[in-house]
Design a protein around this motif. Structure first.
Motif, PDB file in Angstrom:
ATOM      1  N   LEU A 431       0.816  -1.214   0.000  1.00  0.00           N
ATOM      2  CA  LEU A 431       0.000   0.000   0.000  1.00  0.00           C
ATOM      3  C   LEU A 431       0.850   1.264   0.000  1.00  0.00           C
ATOM      4  CD1 LEU A 431      -2.713  -1.163   2.527  1.00  0.00           C
ATOM      5  CD2 LEU A 431      -3.217  -0.231   0.265  1.00  0.00           C
ATOM      6  N   ILE A 432       2.177   1.114   0.074  1.00  0.00           N
ATOM      7  CA  ILE A 432       3.074   2.264   0.158  1.00  0.00           C
ATOM      8  C   ILE A 432       3.822   2.419  -1.161  1.00  0.00           C
ATOM      9  CG2 ILE A 432       5.040   3.302   1.342  1.00  0.00           C
ATOM     10  CD1 ILE A 432       4.254   1.800   3.817  1.00  0.00           C
ATOM     11  N   ARG A 433       3.677   3.581  -1.771  1.00  0.00           N
ATOM     12  CA  ARG A 433       4.377   3.858  -3.029  1.00  0.00           C
ATOM     13  C   ARG A 433       5.629   4.692  -2.793  1.00  0.00           C
ATOM     14  NH1 ARG A 433       2.221   6.672  -8.618  1.00  0.00           N
ATOM     15  NH2 ARG A 433       3.171   5.141 -10.018  1.00  0.00           N
ATOM     16  N   GLU A 434       5.514   5.724  -1.943  1.00  0.00           N
ATOM     17  CA  GLU A 434       6.658   6.576  -1.636  1.00  0.00           C
ATOM     18  C   GLU A 434       6.556   7.075  -0.207  1.00  0.00           C
ATOM     19  OE1 GLU A 434       7.669   8.719  -5.960  1.00  0.00           O
ATOM     20  OE2 GLU A 434       6.858   9.878  -4.289  1.00  0.00           O
ATOM     21  N   VAL A 435       7.720   7.373   0.373  1.00  0.00           N
ATOM     22  CA  VAL A 435       7.811   8.085   1.648  1.00  0.00           C
ATOM     23  C   VAL A 435       8.668   9.319   1.401  1.00  0.00           C
ATOM     24  CG1 VAL A 435       8.551   8.017   4.051  1.00  0.00           C
ATOM     25  CG2 VAL A 435       7.600   5.964   2.985  1.00  0.00           C
ATOM     26  N   ARG A 436       8.144  10.495   1.776  1.00  0.00           N
ATOM     27  CA  ARG A 436       8.850  11.754   1.545  1.00  0.00           C
ATOM     28  C   ARG A 436       9.070  12.479   2.861  1.00  0.00           C
ATOM     29  NH1 ARG A 436       4.834  13.773  -3.338  1.00  0.00           N
ATOM     30  NH2 ARG A 436       5.407  12.167  -4.876  1.00  0.00           N
ATOM     31  N   ASP A 437      10.223  13.129   2.981  1.00  0.00           N
ATOM     32  CA  ASP A 437      10.478  13.917   4.191  1.00  0.00           C
ATOM     33  C   ASP A 437       9.705  15.232   4.113  1.00  0.00           C
ATOM     34  OD1 ASP A 437      11.861  15.720   2.605  1.00  0.00           O
ATOM     35  OD2 ASP A 437      13.849  15.099   3.276  1.00  0.00           O
ATOM     36  N   PRO A 438       9.699  16.037   5.204  1.00  0.00           N
ATOM     37  CA  PRO A 438       8.900  17.279   5.193  1.00  0.00           C
ATOM     38  C   PRO A 438       9.274  18.247   4.079  1.00  0.00           C
ATOM     39  CG  PRO A 438       9.517  16.705   7.433  1.00  0.00           C
ATOM     40  CD  PRO A 438      10.251  15.762   6.535  1.00  0.00           C
ATOM     41  N   ALA A 439      10.498  18.161   3.558  1.00  0.00           N
ATOM     42  CA  ALA A 439      10.920  19.044   2.479  1.00  0.00           C
ATOM     43  C   ALA A 439      10.532  18.506   1.106  1.00  0.00           C
ATOM     44  CB  ALA A 439      12.432  19.267   2.533  1.00  0.00           C
ATOM     45  N   GLY A 440       9.964  17.293   1.061  1.00  0.00           N
ATOM     46  CA  GLY A 440       9.545  16.720  -0.209  1.00  0.00           C
ATOM     47  C   GLY A 440      10.529  15.757  -0.825  1.00  0.00           C
ATOM     48  N   ALA A 441      11.699  15.565  -0.202  1.00  0.00           N
ATOM     49  CA  ALA A 441      12.677  14.625  -0.746  1.00  0.00           C
ATOM     50  C   ALA A 441      12.200  13.196  -0.557  1.00  0.00           C
ATOM     51  CB  ALA A 441      14.035  14.832  -0.066  1.00  0.00           C
ATOM     52  N   VAL A 442      12.377  12.364  -1.575  1.00  0.00           N
ATOM     53  CA  VAL A 442      11.922  10.969  -1.533  1.00  0.00           C
ATOM     54  C   VAL A 442      12.896  10.139  -0.706  1.00  0.00           C
ATOM     55  CG1 VAL A 442      11.404   8.920  -2.892  1.00  0.00           C
ATOM     56  CG2 VAL A 442      10.751  11.169  -3.753  1.00  0.00           C
ATOM     57  N   LEU A 443      12.391   9.550   0.374  1.00  0.00           N
ATOM     58  CA  LEU A 443      13.194   8.685   1.232  1.00  0.00           C
ATOM     59  C   LEU A 443      13.075   7.225   0.825  1.00  0.00           C
ATOM     60  CD1 LEU A 443      12.248  10.234   4.707  1.00  0.00           C
ATOM     61  CD2 LEU A 443      14.213  10.802   3.249  1.00  0.00           C
ATOM     62  N   TYR A 444      11.931   6.861   0.239  1.00  0.00           N
ATOM     63  CA  TYR A 444      11.695   5.468  -0.157  1.00  0.00           C
ATOM     64  C   TYR A 444      10.758   5.455  -1.349  1.00  0.00           C
ATOM     65  CZ  TYR A 444       9.376   0.891  -0.172  1.00  0.00           C
ATOM     66  OH  TYR A 444       8.841  -0.310  -0.553  1.00  0.00           O
ATOM     67  N   ARG A 445      11.046   4.614  -2.314  1.00  0.00           N
ATOM     68  CA  ARG A 445      10.149   4.418  -3.458  1.00  0.00           C
ATOM     69  C   ARG A 445       9.999   2.917  -3.677  1.00  0.00           C
ATOM     70  NH1 ARG A 445      12.212   7.752  -6.926  1.00  0.00           N
ATOM     71  NH2 ARG A 445      10.602   9.356  -6.791  1.00  0.00           N
ATOM     72  N   HIS A 446       8.753   2.473  -3.779  1.00  0.00           N
ATOM     73  CA  HIS A 446       8.485   1.039  -3.879  1.00  0.00           C
ATOM     74  C   HIS A 446       9.042   0.452  -5.171  1.00  0.00           C
ATOM     75  CE1 HIS A 446       6.467  -2.814  -3.787  1.00  0.00           C
ATOM     76  NE2 HIS A 446       5.936  -2.561  -4.969  1.00  0.00           N
ATOM     77  N   GLN A 447       9.654  -0.690  -5.037  1.00  0.00           N
ATOM     78  CA  GLN A 447      10.059  -1.520  -6.156  1.00  0.00           C
ATOM     79  C   GLN A 447       9.399  -2.891  -5.985  1.00  0.00           C
ATOM     80  OE1 GLN A 447      11.833  -0.446  -8.724  1.00  0.00           O
ATOM     81  NE2 GLN A 447      12.188   1.582  -7.808  1.00  0.00           N
ATOM     82  N   PRO A 448       9.013  -3.541  -7.086  1.00  0.00           N
ATOM     83  CA  PRO A 448       8.385  -4.871  -6.950  1.00  0.00           C
ATOM     84  C   PRO A 448       9.254  -5.815  -6.124  1.00  0.00           C
ATOM     85  CG  PRO A 448       8.227  -4.082  -9.213  1.00  0.00           C
ATOM     86  CD  PRO A 448       9.114  -3.106  -8.488  1.00  0.00           C
ATOM     87  N   GLU A 449       8.596  -6.546  -5.213  1.00  0.00           N
ATOM     88  CA  GLU A 449       9.304  -7.450  -4.310  1.00  0.00           C
ATOM     89  C   GLU A 449       8.870  -8.894  -4.585  1.00  0.00           C
ATOM     90  OE1 GLU A 449       8.785  -6.295  -0.261  1.00  0.00           O
ATOM     91  OE2 GLU A 449       9.178  -4.178  -0.652  1.00  0.00           O
ATOM     92  N   PRO A 450       9.618  -9.631  -5.394  1.00  0.00           N
ATOM     93  CA  PRO A 450       9.260 -11.030  -5.650  1.00  0.00           C
ATOM     94  C   PRO A 450       9.381 -11.877  -4.388  1.00  0.00           C
ATOM     95  CG  PRO A 450      10.837 -10.196  -7.277  1.00  0.00           C
ATOM     96  CD  PRO A 450      10.795  -9.198  -6.159  1.00  0.00           C
ATOM     97  N   VAL A 451       8.399 -12.726  -4.185  1.00  0.00           N
ATOM     98  CA  VAL A 451       8.429 -13.661  -3.056  1.00  0.00           C
ATOM     99  C   VAL A 451       9.026 -14.982  -3.507  1.00  0.00           C
ATOM    100  CG1 VAL A 451       7.023 -14.882  -1.346  1.00  0.00           C
ATOM    101  CG2 VAL A 451       6.411 -12.564  -2.040  1.00  0.00           C
ATOM    102  N   ARG A 452       8.489 -15.528  -4.586  1.00  0.00           N
ATOM    103  CA  ARG A 452       8.979 -16.790  -5.147  1.00  0.00           C
ATOM    104  C   ARG A 452       8.346 -16.989  -6.516  1.00  0.00           C
ATOM    105  NH1 ARG A 452       4.988 -18.229  -1.559  1.00  0.00           N
ATOM    106  NH2 ARG A 452       6.447 -18.272   0.150  1.00  0.00           N
ATOM    107  N   ARG A 453       8.871 -17.957  -7.249  1.00  0.00           N
ATOM    108  CA  ARG A 453       8.207 -18.370  -8.478  1.00  0.00           C
ATOM    109  C   ARG A 453       7.231 -19.479  -8.120  1.00  0.00           C
ATOM    110  NH1 ARG A 453       8.070 -18.010 -13.667  1.00  0.00           N
ATOM    111  NH2 ARG A 453       9.822 -16.544 -13.798  1.00  0.00           N
ATOM    112  N   ALA A 454       5.943 -19.215  -8.350  1.00  0.00           N
ATOM    113  CA  ALA A 454       4.914 -20.200  -8.022  1.00  0.00           C
ATOM    114  C   ALA A 454       4.802 -21.270  -9.098  1.00  0.00           C
ATOM    115  CB  ALA A 454       3.565 -19.506  -7.825  1.00  0.00           C
ATOM    116  N   VAL A 455       4.836 -20.861 -10.363  1.00  0.00           N
ATOM    117  CA  VAL A 455       4.789 -21.801 -11.493  1.00  0.00           C
ATOM    118  C   VAL A 455       5.678 -21.238 -12.597  1.00  0.00           C
ATOM    119  CG1 VAL A 455       2.485 -22.729 -11.036  1.00  0.00           C
ATOM    120  CG2 VAL A 455       2.717 -20.648 -12.404  1.00  0.00           C
ATOM    121  N   SER A 456       5.969 -22.068 -13.589  1.00  0.00           N
ATOM    122  CA  SER A 456       6.798 -21.632 -14.710  1.00  0.00           C
ATOM    123  C   SER A 456       5.998 -20.705 -15.620  1.00  0.00           C
ATOM    124  CB  SER A 456       7.269 -22.849 -15.493  1.00  0.00           C
ATOM    125  OG  SER A 456       6.162 -23.461 -16.146  1.00  0.00           O
TER     126      SER A 456
END
Length: 659
Positions: A431-456
């Protein structure tokens, strides 16, 4: 002589008194001096906490969902005023109070006038710098979109006093450490009456605002999901329901709608998309197919006898049987693709016998069932998936293949279908896309996080072909199809399990969809709890999915890449090898030369939505194919173009609204 004695005694007394005074002075200055200095300072000054602004929550497009605004209370000290004659008019213009009442209070001799408000910064701007007028600011949490996504956003509870509100539920709780700022400190001067004044060196430590968080939610898609679910529950007299929109390429949750019906009114009480598991029914048949294909237990020609839709399945060596029935009875044999297309319980139960309990369990675990997804909402449910050593070998295998004896949350189901859309790779929903500090600088930006390969990738492609057949002509999800674009999907209908038993006559209807069919950009899960009348997923949840997608396509602000949308394939029945061709298709006669209709882009009148709440007005305009631009909240006062004006679909209609 006596005079000399008396003089000596007096002198001694003076010396003794002077010594006592000097001793007391020494005690006060040298021994107790620091303590009295501190007490004097406390009587003249006061140390106060300066509250820090709590960080805001925004949707993915910058729409504010939760913000902290500074409000003010106004106090007036008449004895400090230097512009007393103009003050009543100044207060009346800024605060909306009666100038006559202010004048009367000033003449009454009161030492302090108080106006609670609270007033906004713009309202008190004219009062700043006016001698004798004191502004007392405080921060308040404000939800501009009101009830939109509130089960997910949550709310605040008082913590450590009013200066540090703490998250109590939802994202306000789980993101509390990010949103909460660091309070500051200041010193104020006090007079004999205890009145406080700003000190020239007021701030000891400036407050630090909390971080802002940009969520993955799309406010407009969330509105479509909530309104569509409300309409469905009303029409079906259902007990509740859930809707999930998810981006399969990133794991970003775009909309989460939850409703429970209380005294015929739909209310959003809790984020049940993440916290309330249910038995998925036939939407889970695809995972038994995945287990079979991954382990090469059959080929495209393998088929089982459908038993005419009723099978007495042996469950013990002593001859005990279990009756398995199909809602859509088919004669003859069924391949795995055909079993998915018509949602055959009999065929899936027979196919499941080619798998061991451990193999079924491992596949379900690979798709993420039985463990929390990791989405950022507190108290997420893990669902129920018993270890295979606790299964009844014959009985449970068939139940699992039909979508019973294990539970999932709607978000878990969405993540599993996203893995099928994503060539077999399971991603962590977020549910989190970005976290920004009070000045607007991006502290975190979401990148896809693979868990595992379920099927081929190959198995995932075959499963998508099965879904294509399930929503094609003759499939159980046919009513979900759009006019211009093709989607993939699977219906589900399960008897409700409550208080340790199955409740006869009560059902959970569901539909899982991938849109569009080629290169899916959305996973949609719709679940309807105990609908009245028609209860099959293909007759309830599937049409609701279609309606929501139509409204999403009508909005240009929802993040759908329209350049990747291919027109619907008009020869869909032959697209999936091995599926059942529809019987008795009526012949269509067309005139020659053929001319394609252009009704989708024909100009049409703008509906009159004056007096409607902005949500109902936006929905009415979306259904007519128009875009909406809002100016204010509350009820619509006017629109541009005006009601009755003719405009083409896609035109932006500006709505002005007020409380």
């Amino acid at each position: 002589a006596k005079s000399a004695v008396r003089i000596g005694a007096i002198q001694f007394g003076f010396i003794l008194g002077a010594t006592a005074v000097l001793a007391r002075a020494g005690q006060l200055q040298l021994v107790d001096g620091d303590r009295y200095a501190r007490e004097a300072s406390r009587s003249r000054t006061e140390q106060v906490v300066l509250p820090a602004r709590r960080g805001a929550l925004y949707d993915r497009n910058g729409v504010p969902l939760a913000v902290t605004q500074e409000f003010f209370h106004v106090g007036v000290a008449p004895n400090e005023l230097t512009e007393r004659p103009r003050l009543p008019g100044l207060l009346a213009g800024a605060l909306g109070v009666s100038a006559a009442d202010v004048e009367r209070d000033l003449r009454s001799g009161r030492r302090w006038l108080y106006f609670h408000g609270p007033f906004t910064a713009s309202e008190v701007e004219a009062l700043r710098g006016v001698k004798g007028v004191h502004l007392d600011g405080e921060f308040q949490r404000f939800y501009p979109s009101r009830d939109l996504a509130r089960p997910i956003i949550g709310g605040l509870a008082a913590g450590e006093g009013a200066t540090r509100p703490a998250g109590a539920a939802g994202l306000e709780l789980s993101l509390d450490s990010l949103l909460t700022g660091v309070p500051g400190e200041a010193v104020l001067l006090k007079d004999r009456a205890g009145r406080r004044y700003d000190s020239p060196a007021r701030a000891v430590r400036e407050p630090v605002s909390g971080n802002d968080v940009v969520l993955t939610l799309d406010a407009e898609l969330q509105e479509i999901a909530e309104r569509g679910l409300d309409d469905a529950l009303t029409a079906m007299q259902a007990a509740g329901g859930d809707v999930v929109f998810l981006d399969p390429s990133t794991g970003e949750l775009l909309a989460l709608a939850s409703r429970e019906t209380v005294t015929r009114a739909a209310v959003s009480a809790r984020p049940s998309t993440l916290t309330v598991p249910f038995e998925p029914g036939s939407t889970a048949k695809l995972f038994t197919a995945a287990a079979l294909l991954s382990r090469h237990r059959l080929d495209s020609s393998a088929a089982v006898f459908a038993e005419g839709g009723v099978w007495q399945m042996p469950v013990t060596s002593t001859g005990r049987t279990r009756t398995i029935t199909d809602a859509h009875k088919v004669a003859g044999n069924l391949t795995l693709a055909q079993a998915i297309q018509v949602s055959s319980n009999v065929a899936m139960a027979k196919f499941s016998l080619r798998l061991s309990p451990e193999e079924q369990y491992e596949t379900l675990r690979d798709f993420g069932f039985g463990s929390p997804t990791g989405a950022e909402v507190p108290s997420e449910a893990r669902g129920r998936l018993a270890r295979p050593d606790r299964w009844q070998p014959m009985y449970t295998r068939a139940s699992i293949a039909m979508g019973y004896e294990f539970t999932v949350t709607p978000v878990q189901l969405a993540a599993a279908y996203a893995a099928i859309a994503n060539d077999g790779v399971l991603l962590t929903p977020t549910l989190i896309r970005e976290v920004r500090d009070p000045a607007g600088a991006v502290l975190y930006r979401h990148q896809p996080e693979p868990v595992r390969r379920a099927v081929s990738p190959g198995v995932a492609a075959t499963l998508r072909d099965y879904l294509r057949g399930a929503v094609g002509e003759g499939g159980t999800g046919e009513k979900a199809q759009l006019v211009n674009y093709t989607l993939l999907g699977k219906t589900g209908t399960a008897v409700r399990f409550e208080n340790g038993r199955y409740v006869r006559g009560e059902y959970t209807a569901s539909f899982a969809a991938l849109f569009p069919a080629d290169h899916p950009q959305l996973v949609v899960i719709v679940k309807i709890d105990n609908p009245r009348g028609a209860y099959y997923g293909g007759l309830t949840a599937a049409p609701v999915t279609r309606t929501m997608l139509q409204q999403a396509l009508a909005s240009r602000r929802i993040s759908i890449d329209r350049s990747r949308l291919a027109p619907r394939d008009t020869v869909a029945p032959s697209a999936v090898p091995g599926t059942i061709a529809p019987q008795g298709v009526p012949m269509t006669v067309i005139a020659l030369p053929f001319q394609r209709g252009d009704t989708a882009t024909a100009p049409r009148p703008v509906p009159d939505v004056s007096g409607e709440a902005v949500r109902e007005a936006a929905l009415a305009l979306h259904r007519r194919g128009f875009h909406v631009s809002l100016r204010g909240l509350g009820r619509v006062s006017r629109s541009s173009p005006a009601p009755g004006a003719v405009a083409r679909p896609g035109t932006a209609v500006v709505l002005w609204a007020s409380e």
